[in-house]
Each structure stands twice: as C-alpha cells, then as structure tokens.
Write a protein that holds these residues in place. Structure first.
Motif, PDB file in Angstrom:
ATOM      1  N   THR A   1       0.824  -1.213   0.000  1.00 21.14           N
ATOM      2  CA  THR A   1       0.000   0.000   0.000  1.00 21.14           C
ATOM      3  C   THR A   1       0.858   1.263   0.000  1.00 21.14           C
ATOM      4  N   ILE A   2       2.137   1.114  -0.338  1.00 17.58           N
ATOM      5  CA  ILE A   2       3.045   2.258  -0.430  1.00 17.58           C
ATOM      6  C   ILE A   2       3.334   2.525  -1.900  1.00 17.58           C
ATOM      7  N   GLY A   3       3.185   3.777  -2.290  1.00 21.34           N
ATOM      8  CA  GLY A   3       3.496   4.185  -3.652  1.00 21.34           C
ATOM      9  C   GLY A   3       4.756   5.024  -3.653  1.00 21.34           C
ATOM     10  N   ASN A   4       5.629   4.771  -4.596  1.00 23.13           N
ATOM     11  CA  ASN A   4       6.835   5.574  -4.744  1.00 23.13           C
ATOM     12  C   ASN A   4       6.671   6.404  -6.010  1.00 23.13           C
ATOM     13  N   PHE A   5       6.513   7.717  -5.836  1.00 24.79           N
ATOM     14  CA  PHE A   5       6.268   8.635  -6.936  1.00 24.79           C
ATOM     15  C   PHE A   5       7.583   9.318  -7.321  1.00 24.79           C
TER      16      PHE A   5
END
Length: 147
Positions: A82-86
């Motif tokens: 549930t972690i996004g790396n933008f």
C-alpha cells in the motif's frame, strides 16, 4: 494409465479454476480532483490547495492551480503493497516547499472513487540541538475520481 491421466487433467482444471484474479490497481486510471492538505503540529488549521491529477498506467500528471505560482508536476509511480513511490520528472526552483510536489513515498488509501495519498518521511537519525523546536509537517492528497 488412461484413468490416471484423466484424473490428473481434472485435478489441474479444478485447481486452475479456483484461482481468483485479485490484481486490482491501488490507483485506478482516471481523472481525480480534490485538495492537497498541508498541516503541522504548529498550525491550528491546515492549508489546502485545489488539485487535479490524471493517473494513467503508472504515470501521473498534475494540472496546476492557477492561484499558485508553483505546482503541477508529472512522473511515474510504482507500488509496494500500500506504499506508492512517486518520481517527479520535472526540474523545479528551490524557492518553495518541495514537499508540495508529488514525489517520494506515500501511503495509499483507496476506497471506491476516493483516494488518499499521505506523504511518508524517512526517520531522521540526527538529534536536533536542545534549543531547537521541531514542527512536524504532514502532506495529504484527498482526491475523488471524476466520472
């Protein structure tokens, strides 16, 4: 031997038919609008900035708010749970709060057409001097998908 082959074929068919497809994107493609909420342990009220973002196949593009001199942005993103790396691909001046740019790690909360992205900061290993007061900042995108 023929019966064993038939039994094996039925077993394989049964097992493969039980698999369910659960690969649902955390951020469904589409246009989203809402606010970027910036709060702090020192502020009484959060600051909010109108925002519009288009997500399409692990890329994003932010439509800048005309009232803000700095804004916008675009880039790519990937998920790890549930972690996004933008990863913003633009070049920015350094005379504003760079955390207002969608860049870095965000916790992703998705529920139907609602999407919340909460900025995550890496823990600092440095201890501030005793006379320094630290104010914790929070950055949260509160978005709704446009239909």
């Amino acid at each position: 031997m023929k019966n064993q082959f038939i039994a094996f074929a039925l077993f394989v068919c049964l097992i493969s038919s039980c698999k369910k497809t659960t690969s649902r994107a955390l951020i469904p493609n589409g246009n989203y609008s809402g606010v970027l909420e910036v709060s702090s342990s020192a502020y009484k009220m959060p600051f909010t900035y109108p925002i519009a973002i288009t997500f399409e196949n692990e890329t994003y593009k932010i439509s800048p708010d005309p009232a803000r001199k700095d804004g916008g942005g675009s880039g790519t993103y990937v998920f790890d749970g549930t972690i996004g790396n933008f990863n913003d691909v633009n070049v920015w001046k350094t005379d504003f709060d760079s955390n207002l740019i969608l860049n870095g790690e965000y916790e992703i909360q998705s529920n139907g057409n609602n999407l919340v992205l909460i900025k995550r900061f890496k823990a600092s290993t440095q201890t501030p001097p005793p006379a320094v007061t630290i104010s914790q900042m929070y950055y949260k995108y509160i978005l709704k998908k446009s239909n």
